[in-house]
Design an enzyme around this catalytic site. Structure first.
Site, PDB file in Angstrom:
ATOM      1  N   GLU A   1      71.462 -42.787  14.436  1.00 17.16           N
ATOM      2  CA  GLU A   1      70.951 -43.857  15.291  1.00 17.16           C
ATOM      3  C   GLU A   1      71.093 -45.171  14.535  1.00 17.16           C
ATOM      4  OE1 GLU A   1      66.772 -43.365  16.208  1.00 17.16           O
ATOM      5  OE2 GLU A   1      66.657 -45.408  16.986  1.00 17.16           O
TER       6      GLU A   1
ATOM      7  N   GLU B   1      48.811 -35.545  10.255  1.00 13.12           N
ATOM      8  CA  GLU B   1      49.539 -35.957  11.471  1.00 13.12           C
ATOM      9  C   GLU B   1      51.056 -35.974  11.283  1.00 13.12           C
ATOM     10  OE1 GLU B   1      47.736 -37.918   9.532  1.00 13.12           O
ATOM     11  OE2 GLU B   1      48.451 -39.996   9.457  1.00 13.12           O
TER      12      GLU B   1
ATOM     13  N   HIS C   1      47.762 -36.721   5.026  1.00 10.03           N
ATOM     14  CA  HIS C   1      48.055 -37.092   6.417  1.00 10.03           C
ATOM     15  C   HIS C   1      48.577 -35.887   7.195  1.00 10.03           C
ATOM     16  CE1 HIS C   1      47.845 -41.557   6.058  1.00 10.03           C
ATOM     17  NE2 HIS C   1      48.022 -41.262   4.785  1.00 10.03           N
TER      18      HIS C   1
ATOM     19  N   CYS D   1      42.647 -39.761   5.462  1.00 15.09           N
ATOM     20  CA  CYS D   1      42.949 -40.642   4.329  1.00 15.09           C
ATOM     21  C   CYS D   1      41.819 -41.666   4.130  1.00 15.09           C
ATOM     22  CB  CYS D   1      44.331 -41.274   4.489  1.00 15.09           C
ATOM     23  SG  CYS D   1      45.035 -41.710   2.883  1.00 15.09           S
TER      24      CYS D   1
END
Ligand code: GLN
Length: 537
Positions: free
Chosen positions: A143, A512, A510, A384
């Protein structure tokens, strides 16, 4: 020559059209066709990486296992494909120039004038083929950030032109993503901006093979025909990408539009009739037909920006689907919590996430929200900075260390329960110097975390400079507030939990960054599950 095929995705007309989602969706379809695919992003800005950019500039900074601070599109790649990315998957102009200048200083170009062509373009081309040359991938999707026609992206476009020439047309393909605007006064979709942008690409010597058209309205056959004629592509290579409610529908829309077929045909690769999208469809089915609803508060200082907590929001979608639950995320600005009535602002929520962050602004609001969650047995997940604030809250309000703080917020505080890591004390440069990437963590038996992960040793990604100050181990932790995970090599506190509570977990890492559609993160899943159970009580 290797057999790897290269697909380039460029953008035209305007930024923010979602090149990353189109690239990830195509990769998903090619993966479902049984090809080994990876995606890389080349960003034309001069920062060496986005680690030093604030969320207003660039949204979230995504972190890989090997500690690269990268563009948030890499998060989409990982979430869609369920494969990890690395340093090599994100290259910026800053990185390219830095490397070329270092080579020049070492004398590698001795006697020559160092120029954009060939030196910068050679460096770009080399990096564009780095993953392809490992032999691990059948297809590499690249990309190109920015919009065609920008001064900054010219060296990348030129490199793509050269690579097509080097590798041959049958091994390369260019997808150009554009916008077809709708003029409501004229009630018409307009193709002219796309024609211009395809022409701009041609001026650089590249003809697009496929045009993906972002649009708010269906493109008629006539319009597709016209676009095909003016843009020099077959009509089946005009792919409509209409606005959808969820990014997770884009792969299926691209399948309907036949994007994978056109791509495989051009690259002379075999195409299977039935694709393996079973787990994707199971996820979508659950995501779209939830049996329950939840309201989760997300406290942060950048909540007004859609992209600043991208990975957390996506993790909640994955965990929500796995619990057949629709999650309404209520954004709460930490500074508003400082000024108002916390109980009132958290009223009606079923769980609370306190987000990662840097600096002093809004932290007292975070601490008040955590105090409320702890005392009212309200499911709490601190990530965090959120974990660090949970430690400060307990130290101040329960242990009685009223001056407890982090030296990030108050360098001279009396009780620095959160302090700069020893290894950070000599660090002067800001870029790429945090504690980054994957580190192991050993979980404490019978903890919520051990229960969620169902394993003893886990590995999670980090991005921080401060940590729990182990001088306070005996003073801050007690039989209620416990350490649920530590780094086995350094003894660093990784997870804290409140025992007398339905779900109160703070993590230094983290989680996520590791949640994907096919592998929702265990902590998010457990947090949602408990919040749901608490709601029905
Ligand atoms: N500012 C804190 C630190 O550097 C927390 C960082 C974060 O939340 N990612 O330790």
């Amino acid at each position: 020559m290797s057999n790897t095929k290269y697909i380039f995705v460029t953008g035209g007309v305007t930024s923010s059209l979602g090149k990353g989602i189109i690239a990830a969706s195509l990769a998903k379809l090619l993966q479902a066709q049984n090809f080994k695919v990876t995606i890389q992003k080349f960003d034309p800005y001069i920062n060496v990486d986005p680690g030093t950019l604030n969320p207003y500039e660039h949204g979230e900074c995504f972190v890989t296992d090997d500690g690269a601070e990268t563009d948030l599109d890499l998060g989409h790649y990982e979430r869609f494909l369920n494969v990890t990315t690395s340093q090599a998957n994100n290259v910026t102009t800053g990185r390219v120039y830095k490397s070329v200048i270092e080579k020049e200083r070492r004398g590698e170009f001795l006697g020559k004038t160092v120029q954009i062509i060939p030196h910068i373009t050679n460096e770009i081309k080399e990096r564009m083929q780095l993953l392809g040359k490992t032999g691990e991938y059948d297809i590499v999707i690249t990309e190109i950030g920015g919009t065609v026609g920008d001064i900054e992206s010219l060296p990348y476009i030129e490199s793509v032109r050269q690579l097509i020439w080097n590798l041959g047309k049958e091994n390369t393909l260019v997808i150009h993503l554009t916008l077809i605007p709708y003029l409501s006064a004229a009630r018409e979709l307009k193709t002219k901006p796309t024609q211009h942008s395809v022409k701009t690409l041609m001026e650089s010597g590249i003809s697009a093979d496929i045009i993906v058209c972002r649009t708010e309205h269906e493109l008629s056959n006539d319009l597709k025909e016209k676009l095909a004629l003016f843009c020099n592509v077959k009509q089946e290579a005009i792919i409509q990408s209409i606005d959808l409610d969820t990014i997770y529908d884009v792969p299926l829309m691209m399948l309907d539009e036949g994007l994978d077929k056109v791509v495989l045909e051009k690259l002379k690769l075999p195409s299977k009739k039935s694709l393996d999208l079973k787990s994707w469809n199971v996820f979508l089915e659950k995501f779209k037909n939830p049996k329950h609803t939840l309201k989760i508060g997300l406290v942060g200082k950048y909540v007004e920006l859609q992209d600043s907590y991208k990975s957390i929001l996506e993790s909640l979608i994955h965990a929500g689907a796995s619990n057949e639950t629709e999650i309404d995320v209520v954004s709460i600005h930490s500074e508003h919590l400082e000024q108002g009535d916390v109980a009132k602002q958290l009223d009606g929520l079923h769980g609370l996430i306190v987000a990662p962050g840097f600096g002093e602004r809004g932290i007292e609001g975070k601490i008040s929200a955590i105090a409320y969650a702890r005392k009212n047995k309200f499911p709490f997940f601190g990530i965090c900075l959120g974990m660090q604030m949970a430690v400060i809250e307990y130290a101040r309000n329960q242990i009685g260390l009223v001056n407890a703080n982090s030296t990030e917020m108050d360098p001279d505080c009396k009780d620095a329960v959160i302090d700069l890591m020893e290894s950070q004390k000599s660090v002067i440069k800001k870029g790429g110097t945090m504690r980054l990437g994957a580190w192991n963590c050993e979980l404490t038996n019978d903890s919520k975390a051990a229960h969620a992960y169902q394993s003893k040793i886990i590995s999670e990604r980090h991005r921080h400079r401060y940590e729990f100050n182990n001088k306070y181990l005996d003073r801050v932790f007690d039989d209620q507030f416990i350490i649920a995970g530590t780094n086995p090599e350094t003894g660093l506190v990784e997870i804290v939990e409140n025992k007398n509570h339905p779900w109160f977990v703070g993590v230094q890492f983290h989680p996520e960054y590791k949640s994907t559609v096919s592998n929702p993160h265990p902590l998010f899943v457990d947090f949602v599950k408990t919040s749901l159970a608490q709601k029905s009580k």
